[in-house]
Write a protein that holds these residues in place. Structure first.
Motif, PDB file in Angstrom:
ATOM      1  N   ALA A  58       0.825  -1.207   0.000  1.00 56.30           N
ATOM      2  CA  ALA A  58       0.000   0.000   0.000  1.00 56.30           C
ATOM      3  C   ALA A  58       0.860   1.257   0.000  1.00 56.30           C
ATOM      4  O   ALA A  58       0.582   2.232  -0.726  1.00 56.30           O
ATOM      5  N   TRP A 115     -14.812  -0.882  -0.541  1.00 58.03           N
ATOM      6  CA  TRP A 115     -14.822  -1.997   0.414  1.00 58.03           C
ATOM      7  C   TRP A 115     -15.493  -1.594   1.725  1.00 58.03           C
ATOM      8  O   TRP A 115     -16.179  -2.393   2.348  1.00 58.03           O
ATOM      9  N   THR A 116     -15.217  -0.386   2.151  1.00 59.13           N
ATOM     10  CA  THR A 116     -15.764   0.066   3.430  1.00 59.13           C
ATOM     11  C   THR A 116     -16.602   1.309   3.210  1.00 59.13           C
ATOM     12  O   THR A 116     -16.328   2.126   2.316  1.00 59.13           O
ATOM     13  N   LEU A 119     -14.113   5.718   5.692  1.00 60.23           N
ATOM     14  CA  LEU A 119     -12.686   5.660   5.413  1.00 60.23           C
ATOM     15  C   LEU A 119     -11.891   6.065   6.648  1.00 60.23           C
ATOM     16  O   LEU A 119     -12.171   7.117   7.244  1.00 60.23           O
ATOM     17  N   GLU A 121      -7.635   5.375   8.229  1.00 58.99           N
ATOM     18  CA  GLU A 121      -6.355   4.710   8.012  1.00 58.99           C
ATOM     19  C   GLU A 121      -6.239   3.479   8.913  1.00 58.99           C
ATOM     20  O   GLU A 121      -6.710   3.453  10.035  1.00 58.99           O
ATOM     21  N   VAL A 131      -8.657  -5.344   4.525  1.00 60.44           N
ATOM     22  CA  VAL A 131      -8.403  -4.089   3.814  1.00 60.44           C
ATOM     23  C   VAL A 131      -7.439  -3.233   4.628  1.00 60.44           C
ATOM     24  O   VAL A 131      -7.550  -3.136   5.863  1.00 60.44           O
ATOM     25  N   THR A 133      -5.986   0.768   4.574  1.00 61.02           N
ATOM     26  CA  THR A 133      -6.323   2.086   4.018  1.00 61.02           C
ATOM     27  C   THR A 133      -5.241   3.108   4.358  1.00 61.02           C
ATOM     28  O   THR A 133      -4.771   3.160   5.507  1.00 61.02           O
ATOM     29  N   TRP A 142      -7.775   8.686  -1.022  1.00 65.35           N
ATOM     30  CA  TRP A 142      -7.693   7.488  -0.150  1.00 65.35           C
ATOM     31  C   TRP A 142      -7.283   6.287  -1.014  1.00 65.35           C
ATOM     32  O   TRP A 142      -7.868   6.048  -2.069  1.00 65.35           O
ATOM     33  N   GLN A 144      -6.808   2.201  -0.945  1.00 60.24           N
ATOM     34  CA  GLN A 144      -7.151   0.979  -0.210  1.00 60.24           C
ATOM     35  C   GLN A 144      -6.639  -0.244  -0.981  1.00 60.24           C
ATOM     36  O   GLN A 144      -6.869  -0.354  -2.189  1.00 60.24           O
TER      37      GLN A 144
END
Length: 464
Positions: A58, A115-116, A119, A121, A131, A133, A142, A144
């Motif tokens: 990421a 996904w979520t 949001l 981190e 996931v 973030t 953002w 992810q």
């Protein structure tokens, strides 16, 4: 009421088998517990590694994310392509989202929706994904990235399956090793068992306890203490029998002599103060008591194996000497037949001449006392040397033959001696390593009892 005993035909498990099963069960239990703990730890490490890779990927993708953002007026691509230098075992799952949470771009394997719903981190879990973030304040984006939970579960299953498969493969080998070790370590226990089985009334030597483990050596020392006590008890018993018989011989002989004198005087005198029938009955009772006393003394000597002196001896000479001795008795003069082997060739065996003379004397005395029929004494040369005493009396029922050698057992109510004579013979035969065979009726079907003492062959001794 005595406790119930197990059935005679119930199989007894061996100590090796019991130890093998117990140790194997304990090892499998410990191994299973260890497998569970290892599986938990490995699963923890797998999840940690997945999270680490997800976080690291990421952060790398966050620096490359601006290149996927279109310039002003350009169309936002529906799907972004992975960088050419990106290597993954599975398709990259990545989404770029704006501040409102809309998916700007995504990789082909990522879903179209976020996904979520919110949001933030860090890591978060959904039903199918793990996931991670990140937020880029400069671009106000953002990022992810996600792993499928099924991928993680499959990695854990593969690891656990490998551990279980390894256990199943090693289990037979482990069982064989445990059994082999148990059998090897318990070999000394079998040696002690053989030593104990070899002990009897004539062999009470201490067990060998050297080179044994401590526990077995202590068991051997305990058995040796018991053998010492048994030896002491047997010595006391034999000494008592020998001393009693020896002490009784002199007074019995004196009383017999006086009764003989009294009977002779009564028969010579018309006026006797004591009836002859009473005196003769007393004399007969003393004869019986003297006979039993002599048997007790013989039994004590026969069981004292340390007094035996083994040497080559001729059975023909021994039997002939005993026949001559018995022919001095009126009851044996016309009834005892001595059948020598053809050519009167010597038949040599290794034995103690005094003990064998006692045994043969008892056999002849029993045959002459218990029957009024003819008695045969013979020596056989083949198939192996043997002394044979055969009478043609009523014989002994087949069911009672095994009990003749027991002490204080009579073959019938008319027989005297309480079984001591045959018990003496049995002790002497056992001491010589010979074999005693009883047959009734005789081999030709006629009535009678045959006692055969079989010995090991011995070549003729050389002179000087």
């Amino acid at each position: 009421m005595s406790a119930p005993t197990p059935a005679a035909d119930a199989p007894q498990p061996s100590l090796v088998s019991s130890l093998t099963r117990t140790l194997l069960a304990a090892v499998v239990l410990v191994w299973a517990l260890g497998t569970v703990l290892v599986a938990w730890y490995v699963n923890y490490q797998i999840q940690h590694n997945f999270d680490f890779e997800l976080s690291e990927s990421a952060h790398r993708q966050l620096f490359a994310a601006p290149m996927y953002i279109p310039a002003a007026g350009e169309e936002i691509p529906a799907v972004m392509h992975e960088p050419p230098d990106t290597v993954h075992d599975a398709p990259l799952l990545l989404q770029l989202r704006d501040l409102q949470g809309r998916v700007l771009v995504r990789t082909a394997a990522a879903p179209e929706t976020g996904w979520t719903s919110q949001l933030a981190e860090g890591f978060s879990d959904t039903h199918n994904y793990r996931v991670f973030t990140l937020y880029d304040p400069a671009k106000q984006l953002w990022l992810q990235m996600a792993d499928t939970r099924e991928e993680r579960r499959e990695a854990s299953r593969n690891t656990l399956s490998g551990l279980v498969l390894l256990l199943l493969l090693i289990l037979p080998v482990l069982a064989f090793i445990i059994r082999w070790v148990a059998r090897r370590q318990l070999r000394s226990l079998g040696d002690i068992q053989e030593q104990i089985q070899a002990r009897n009334g004539r062999n009470l030597e201490p067990l060998r306890t050297t080179h044994y483990p401590l526990e077995l050596a202590q068991v051997g020392l305990g058995v040796n203490l018991l053998l010492d006590r048994l030896q002491e008890a047997l010595n006391v018993e034999r000494s008592l029998a020998a001393n009693a018989a020896h002490e009784l011989r002199t007074p019995l002989a004196s009383v017999r002599l006086r009764l003989h004198t009294a009977i002779d005087q009564a028969e010579a005198s018309a006026a006797a103060s004591v009836p002859l029938s009473e005196a003769k009955a007393a004399l007969q009772a003393l004869e019986t008591l003297s006979h039993r006393t002599e048997r007790l003394l013989q039994l004590s000597r026969a069981e004292a194996g340390d007094t035996a002196r083994f040497a080559p001896l001729d059975l023909v000479q021994l039997a002939g000497t005993l026949a001559q001795e018995f022919w001095q008795q009126p009851r044996a003069l016309k009834r005892l037949d001595w059948i020598a082997p053809e050519g009167h060739e010597p038949v040599w065996v290794l034995g103690d001449i005094d003990s064998l003379a006692i045994a043969l004397r008892n056999l002849l005395d029993n045959a002459l006392t218990h029957t009024q029929a003819a008695v045969e004494l013979s020596v056989e040369r083949s198939p192996q040397p043997a002394l044979v005493v055969r009478d043609h009396g009523p014989g002994v029922p087949t069911a009672q033959l095994p009990h003749i050698l027991e002490r204080h057992v009579r073959a019938d109510s008319q027989r005297l001696g309480y079984g001591l004579g045959m018990s003496i013979v049995g002790s002497i035969v056992q001491k010589h390593g010979a074999r005693l065979e009883l047959r009734s009726p005789l081999e030709d079907g006629s009535q009678g009892l045959e006692v055969r003492l079989k010995f090991a062959s011995l070549s003729a001794p050389t002179a000087g």
